[in-house]
Structures are given as structure tokens and as C-alpha cells.
Design a protein around this motif. Structure first.
Motif, PDB file in Angstrom:
ATOM      1  N   ALA A 182       0.904  -1.035   0.326  1.00 51.47           N
ATOM      2  CA  ALA A 182      -0.463   0.219  -0.395  1.00 51.47           C
ATOM      3  C   ALA A 182       0.485   1.032   0.287  1.00 51.47           C
ATOM      4  N   LEU A 183       2.049   1.348   0.569  1.00 50.15           N
ATOM      5  CA  LEU A 183       2.899   2.253   1.126  1.00 50.15           C
ATOM      6  C   LEU A 183       3.458   2.478  -0.468  1.00 50.15           C
ATOM      7  N   ALA A 184       3.860   1.602  -1.072  1.00 50.54           N
ATOM      8  CA  ALA A 184       4.955   1.531  -2.810  1.00 50.54           C
ATOM      9  C   ALA A 184       3.588   2.557  -3.705  1.00 50.54           C
ATOM     10  N   TRP A 185       2.581   1.966  -3.459  1.00 46.05           N
ATOM     11  CA  TRP A 185       1.607   2.566  -4.484  1.00 46.05           C
ATOM     12  C   TRP A 185       1.190   4.214  -3.791  1.00 46.05           C
ATOM     13  N   ALA A 186       1.221   4.251  -3.021  1.00 45.50           N
ATOM     14  CA  ALA A 186       1.039   6.031  -2.388  1.00 45.50           C
ATOM     15  C   ALA A 186       2.428   6.804  -2.991  1.00 45.50           C
ATOM     16  N   PHE A 187       3.308   6.040  -2.773  1.00 47.12           N
ATOM     17  CA  PHE A 187       4.828   6.494  -3.375  1.00 47.12           C
ATOM     18  C   PHE A 187       4.743   6.788  -5.202  1.00 47.12           C
ATOM     19  N   ASP A 188       4.314   5.176  -5.288  1.00 49.82           N
ATOM     20  CA  ASP A 188       4.132   5.200  -6.785  1.00 49.82           C
ATOM     21  C   ASP A 188       2.983   6.499  -7.485  1.00 49.82           C
ATOM     22  N   LEU A 189       2.099   6.623  -6.478  1.00 52.57           N
ATOM     23  CA  LEU A 189       0.889   7.244  -7.553  1.00 52.57           C
ATOM     24  C   LEU A 189       1.359   9.482  -7.555  1.00 52.57           C
ATOM     25  N   LEU A 190       1.389   9.633  -6.224  1.00 49.07           N
ATOM     26  CA  LEU A 190       2.040  10.178  -5.362  1.00 49.07           C
ATOM     27  C   LEU A 190       3.127  11.177  -6.109  1.00 49.07           C
ATOM     28  N   LEU A 191       4.762  10.435  -6.762  1.00 53.54           N
ATOM     29  CA  LEU A 191       5.396  11.114  -7.333  1.00 53.54           C
ATOM     30  C   LEU A 191       4.937  11.322  -8.683  1.00 53.54           C
ATOM     31  N   HIS A 192       4.075  10.616  -9.574  1.00 53.48           N
ATOM     32  CA  HIS A 192       3.444  10.886 -10.754  1.00 53.48           C
ATOM     33  C   HIS A 192       2.578  11.683 -10.888  1.00 53.48           C
ATOM     34  N   ASP A 193       2.555  12.241  -9.690  1.00 55.55           N
ATOM     35  CA  ASP A 193       1.312  13.601 -10.049  1.00 55.55           C
ATOM     36  C   ASP A 193       1.825  14.676  -9.151  1.00 55.55           C
ATOM     37  N   PRO A 194       2.800  15.111  -9.822  1.00 64.37           N
ATOM     38  CA  PRO A 194       3.314  16.635  -8.949  1.00 64.37           C
ATOM     39  C   PRO A 194       2.875  17.428  -8.287  1.00 64.37           C
ATOM     40  N   PRO A 195       1.669  17.767  -8.607  1.00 63.64           N
ATOM     41  CA  PRO A 195       1.150  18.968  -7.715  1.00 63.64           C
ATOM     42  C   PRO A 195       0.973  18.392  -6.409  1.00 63.64           C
ATOM     43  N   ALA A 196       0.346  17.231  -6.529  1.00 61.25           N
ATOM     44  CA  ALA A 196       0.343  15.754  -5.023  1.00 61.25           C
ATOM     45  C   ALA A 196       1.284  15.720  -4.486  1.00 61.25           C
ATOM     46  N   LEU A 197       2.145  15.114  -4.766  1.00 62.80           N
ATOM     47  CA  LEU A 197       3.162  15.364  -3.704  1.00 62.80           C
ATOM     48  C   LEU A 197       3.892  16.417  -3.634  1.00 62.80           C
ATOM     49  N   GLU A 198       3.675  17.982  -4.090  1.00 65.00           N
ATOM     50  CA  GLU A 198       3.815  18.943  -3.279  1.00 65.00           C
ATOM     51  C   GLU A 198       3.263  19.620  -2.057  1.00 65.00           C
ATOM     52  N   ARG A 199       1.674  19.344  -2.624  1.00 66.85           N
ATOM     53  CA  ARG A 199       0.672  19.332  -1.080  1.00 66.85           C
ATOM     54  C   ARG A 199       1.542  17.819  -0.042  1.00 66.85           C
ATOM     55  N   ALA A 200       1.501  17.069  -0.583  1.00 68.09           N
ATOM     56  CA  ALA A 200       1.886  16.133   0.218  1.00 68.09           C
ATOM     57  C   ALA A 200       3.761  16.572   1.088  1.00 68.09           C
ATOM     58  N   LYS A 201       4.510  17.089   0.684  1.00 65.46           N
ATOM     59  CA  LYS A 201       5.612  17.471   1.153  1.00 65.46           C
ATOM     60  C   LYS A 201       4.985  18.426   2.669  1.00 65.46           C
ATOM     61  N   ARG A 202       4.622  19.315   1.725  1.00 65.35           N
ATOM     62  CA  ARG A 202       3.640  20.688   3.187  1.00 65.35           C
ATOM     63  C   ARG A 202       3.323  19.892   3.800  1.00 65.35           C
ATOM     64  N   ALA A 203       2.456  18.124   3.814  1.00 68.69           N
ATOM     65  CA  ALA A 203       1.926  18.370   4.607  1.00 68.69           C
ATOM     66  C   ALA A 203       2.949  18.212   5.847  1.00 68.69           C
ATOM     67  N   ALA A 204       4.140  16.664   5.098  1.00 71.79           N
ATOM     68  CA  ALA A 204       4.824  15.960   6.086  1.00 71.79           C
ATOM     69  C   ALA A 204       4.860  17.324   7.156  1.00 71.79           C
ATOM     70  N   ILE A 205       5.947  18.200   6.753  1.00 73.76           N
ATOM     71  CA  ILE A 205       6.761  19.514   7.568  1.00 73.76           C
ATOM     72  C   ILE A 205       5.376  19.817   8.274  1.00 73.76           C
ATOM     73  N   ASP A 206       4.621  20.485   8.211  1.00 73.73           N
ATOM     74  CA  ASP A 206       3.176  21.281   8.882  1.00 73.73           C
ATOM     75  C   ASP A 206       2.235  20.259   9.833  1.00 73.73           C
ATOM     76  N   GLY A 207       3.195  18.801   9.487  1.00 73.47           N
ATOM     77  CA  GLY A 207       1.835  17.956  10.513  1.00 73.47           C
ATOM     78  C   GLY A 207       0.286  18.142  10.030  1.00 73.47           C
ATOM     79  N   ASP A 208       0.215  17.954   8.692  1.00 74.16           N
ATOM     80  CA  ASP A 208      -1.200  17.966   8.273  1.00 74.16           C
ATOM     81  C   ASP A 208      -1.615  16.653   7.856  1.00 74.16           C
ATOM     82  N   ASP A 209      -1.751  15.860   9.219  1.00 75.15           N
ATOM     83  CA  ASP A 209      -2.523  14.048   9.447  1.00 75.15           C
ATOM     84  C   ASP A 209      -3.721  14.269   8.100  1.00 75.15           C
TER      85      ASP A 209
END
Ligand code: HEM
Length: 431
Positions: free
Chosen positions: A266-293
Motif C-alpha cells: 500500500a505504501l509503495a502504491w502511495a509513493f508511486d501515485l504521488l511521485l507521478h503527480d507533481p501538484p499532489a507531491l508538493e502538497r504532500a511535502k508541505r503536509a509532512a512538514i506542517d504535520g497536516d495528518d
């Protein structure tokens, strides 16, 4: 009463298509026969596939009468053992399930959070920089370490190392379809046939598990320990009886087998989908830093919608009933097709697009989102897995600058019973 329509090819051909062209087969059946159809499998017989929420609700609401799907015991019993909670039926199943649920609830989750964070951060720190590697293998290393720590407690030493190596090899071999077939066919030959090396690994694992159990039973601090094995050793059924050593062994095998590979994939798929979707990836990185669970959880939910690791969840009907307009008699083997349900445009507009926003701030509907199955057999590790998804995404996105090594998202393929990214999702960590 005839079963719903389906392909006319002989069972071996349908089985081969299932194993080698899994998603195309499901899509093809949907477009030819609609939301309900029948597939025929070698050694298992006909299975009716359902893919609407109403049928899923009826199916899982009748779970007290239903029994296990054809095939589950056949594939899993040699490794898990006959008393695994995944394989028992009726009141025997419910008694075990009740005993095994507490370690997977609310408060206890917090104690796993720390381990998940430490293991994920330590693992990400070891990744090579500037060269491509399959992230699924790295996720397997994380989830195996996490589940072993949760089940046996954080400890290191030769016994734990050996157990880790054995379990990962047993799981690797179990998920190879061919080795499953050869194993099942030659198992009766016992210690002489091609199954023998695998059996030797199982025997050695049993010895190590027996030693762990004996240590725990002798531990004067058992009551203070928080690992799942200690909780199970101390647990009592309503009549005051306890789990014997043989049964403890089966449950100890069940948790890593059910929980490690599934969560890693499930994690591998989450990364696969995320890394092929630049806007979602950017938002995810911000969420990781801001603690946006909330956003990190939405990624996990959406990834499991679009790429459910277990693509269908089965039962044998205990009572006849009407499913999507078809009368199905008691004894029919039925599969709720998670994949087809999750890609219905009426439930999820533009269903093949990866859009974590679908789930931001909302919970998935019980019978429209089924990666963990349902009814009285719903996955007991669902909260554990979802927490692990959130934490691993957070730690990795915070600490490593990842990009996809391939221009396109991966093609899914069936490996054993799980839907995996064909090349393990190859990624590059920036130098
Ligand atoms: C993303 C990760 C996971 C997925 C996709 C998953 C999926 C599933 C599914 C589809 C079932 C069958 C449900 C049914 O028949 O209705 C199941 C059962 C089960 N899972 Fe999970 N699982 C995951 C993680 C875990 C974890 C982390 C654990 C434990 C640590 C776990 C332990 C179990 C057990 C013990 C059962 C048997 C429940 C029963 O029969 O009562 N799973 N899981």
C-alpha cells in the motif's frame, strides 16, 4: 438458478488470465457482463463477483452466517496453521478475534507510533542517493521491522535477526504463484519433495517462536510488557482458559503474514501515485512538514481506493439471497470486488484519477471503500496499517527528496494474492 454470466473459457484459461492479466480481466468482465459476473477457477470452482455497495452491504451484514471463501484455507493454512484467526470459522473465530482486537485499538496505537517513526527515519537515512532503487523493497523492510517490534517488543539479537530473515524469505516464497502451486501439489511428499526446504524453514521458525513464547511465559514482568505476544500470553477467554503454545504460534505467524507485505505494498502504491503527480507531491511535502495528518491520511485512503492491495474479499454464502438482482443460493462462493467497486464512476467521478482531495476531511463510506474487507472478519490491523501509512509518508517526505525513476505510474500485477507495482516502484533520492 443459473449463476450470473461470465467468460466461457475453460477454468484453467480463466485462472491463467486472473494470475497474469488481473486488472484487464476484471475490466473486460465489467464491460461485457456488467457489475455482477462469474469466473471459474481451477481447483476452486465458480466465484460470483459483486461490485456495488448495496451487495457488499448485504454480503457483510450476513457475516455471522457466511463462511470463508473457497481457496483461503488452501493457500494460507500451510504457513499460518489451522488455528489462525484468519482461518477459523463461526464461534471459534469470534472468540479469537475478541481476544486479538485490544492490541489494535485506540490508546495502544500511540505506543506503535514511536516505533514506526524511528524505523522509517532510520531506514530512509540508508537509501542510496542519485541512483534508482525499488521503494517497495524498502517499504517491506520498514513494515517487517515495525510488525516484529509490535508483536515481540523492540529487541535485537540473533534470535530476532534470524526470525526476521526467515519470515521475509517465507513471505517471499509464499507470494510466488508458481511456488504456491508446486508447494501445494508436492506437500504430501513431506520432507522428501520440492516442498522440503520450505518446510524446513517453517520448522525452524516454529522453534524460534516456541523459544519466544517460553521466554514470555517465564517473564516476571509480563504484566508490564506492551508487546502483542505478552498481551496474548496474558489474555483469557470468557471461561478463563488461555491460548496454548500451538495456537499462539499460529497467531504469531498470522500477524506478520497478514500485516507486513500488505502495508508495504500500500505504501509503495502511495509513493508511486504521488511521485507521478507533481501538484499532489508538493502538497504532500508541505503536509509532512506542517504535520497536516488529514492530507497524509487522504493520500493513503485514495491510494488504497485506486490500487487496492487485496482486489477482492470473499465469502461462502451461509444463506441464499438476492445480490444485484441475482438469486444466489446458500453455498455460493461470492467475492466483493474491491477494485471494481472502487473504480465506479457513480461513486468516484473520474475514477482513474488520483485525487487525495476526495477524502480530505471526510471518511470513506463503509461499503464503497473496502480495502480491509468488512463484517465480522474485517481486517483487525486496519487502524495500525493506516497509521503506518501516515507516519512512513511523513518521515520519508520530510527527510528525502524523492522523484520517480520511470516517467509513468507502474502497471499493477498480481503477486500471490496482492496487487503490486510491476517493478516495485523505482525511485531516486536526490544527492
Ligand atoms: C494495507 C494493509 C492491509 C490490508 C490491505 C489488509 C487487508 C485485509 C483483508 C482484505 C482482510 C480480510 C477481511 C475480510 O475477509 O473481510 C484482512 C484480514 C486480516 N488482517 Fe489485514 N490488511 C492489512 C494490514 C494488516 C495488519 C497491519 C495486520 C496486523 C498487524 C492485519 C491483520 C489481519 C488479520 C488478523 C485478519 C483476519 C481478520 C479476521 O478474519 O477476523 N492486517 N486484512
Amino acid at each position: 438458478m443459473p449463476l450470473p454470466p461470465g467468460p466461457r473459457q475453460p477454468a484453467p484459461v480463466q485462472t491463467a488470465r486472473w494470475l497474469t492479466r488481473h486488472i484487464p480481466l476484471l475490466e473486460d468482465c465489467r464491460s461485457r457482463y456488467g457489475e455482477t459476473f462469474t469466473l471459474r477457477f481451477t481447483g476452486i470452482g465458480p466465484l460470483v463477483f459483486l461490485s456495488d455497495p448495496e451487495s457488499a452491504k448485504t454480503l457483510f451484514s450476513n457475516d455471522r452466517e457466511n463462511t470463508l471463501p473457497a481457496g483461503r484455507t488452501l493457500l494460507l493454512e500451510p504457513v499460518l496453521g489451522p488455528r489462525s484467526v484468519l482461518l477459523l470459522e463461526g464461534s471459534e473465530h469470534m472468540r479469537r478475534r475478541k481476544l486479538m482486537l485490544p492490541p489494535f485499538h485506540g490508546e495502544r496505537m500511540r505506543s506503535y507510533e514511536k516505533t514506526m517513526t524511528t524505523v522509517a527515519a532510520a531506514e530512509a537515512a540508508t537509501w542510496p542517493r542519485g541512483i534508482a532503487f525499488p521503494i517497495r523493497e524498502r517499504m517491506q523492510a520498514i513494515t517487517l521491522e515495525v510488525i516484529l517490534a509490535a508483536v515481540f517488543g523492540v529487541a535485537s539479537g540473533p534470535r530476532h535477526d534470524e526470525l526476521r530473515d526467515l519470515l521475509s524469505e517465507i513471505l517471499r516464497q509464499t507470494r510466488r504463484s508458481l511456488s504456491q502451486v508446486v508447494g501445494l501439489a508436492t506437500r504430501p511428499l513431506g520432507r522428501l519433495g520440492p516442498y522440503a526446504p520450505f518446510q524446513r524453514m517453517l520448522d525452524r521458525t516454529d522453534e524460534l517462536l516456541a523459544a519466544e513464547i517460553a521466554d514470555r511465559r517465564a517473564d516476571p514482568d509480563l504484566a508490564e510488557r506492551e508487546d502483542i505476544l505478552s498481551l496474548l500470553v496474558a489474555a483469557r477467554f470468557d471461561d478463563g482458559s488461555e491460548l496454548d503454545d500451538r495456537e499462539l504460534r499460529d497467531q504469531l505467524m498470522t500477524l506478520p503474514v497478514a500485516g507486513h507485505e500488505t502495508t508495504a505494498t500500500a505504501l509503495a502504491w502511495a509513493f508511486d501515485l504521488l511521485l507521478h503527480d507533481p501538484p499532489a507531491l508538493e502538497r504532500a511535502k508541505r503536509a509532512a512538514i506542517d504535520g497536516d495528518d488529514e492530507y497524509l491520511d487522504a493520500i493513503g485512503t485514495e491510494a488504497q481506493r485506486l490500487r487496492p492491495v487485496i482486489t477482492s474479499v470473499g465469502r461462502t454464502l451461509g444463506e441464499g439471497g438476492t445480490y444485484a438482482g441475482h438469486e444466489l443460493p446458500a453455498g455460493t462462493s461470492v467475492m466483493a470486488s474491491t477494485y471494481l467497486l472502487h473504480t465506479r464512476p457513480d461513486l468516484y467521478p473520474d475514477p482513474y484519477a488520483f485525487r487525495p482531495e476526495r477524502f480530505a476531511g471526510t471518511r470513506a463510506e463503509t461499503y464503497s471503500w473496502l480495502p480491509f474487507g468488512g463484517g465480522v472478519r474485517r481486517c483487525i490491523g486496519a487502524a495500525f496499517a493506516n497509521l503506518e501509512l501516515r507516519i512512513v509518508l511523513r518521515e520519508v517526505l520530510r527527510s528525502v527528496e524523492l522523484s520517480a525513476a520511470a516517467p509513468r505510474a507502474e502497471r499493477p500485477m498480481l503477486s500471490g494474492i496482492t496487487l503490486v507495482p510491476r517493478n516495485g516502484t523505482r525511485v531516486i533520492a536526490a544527492a
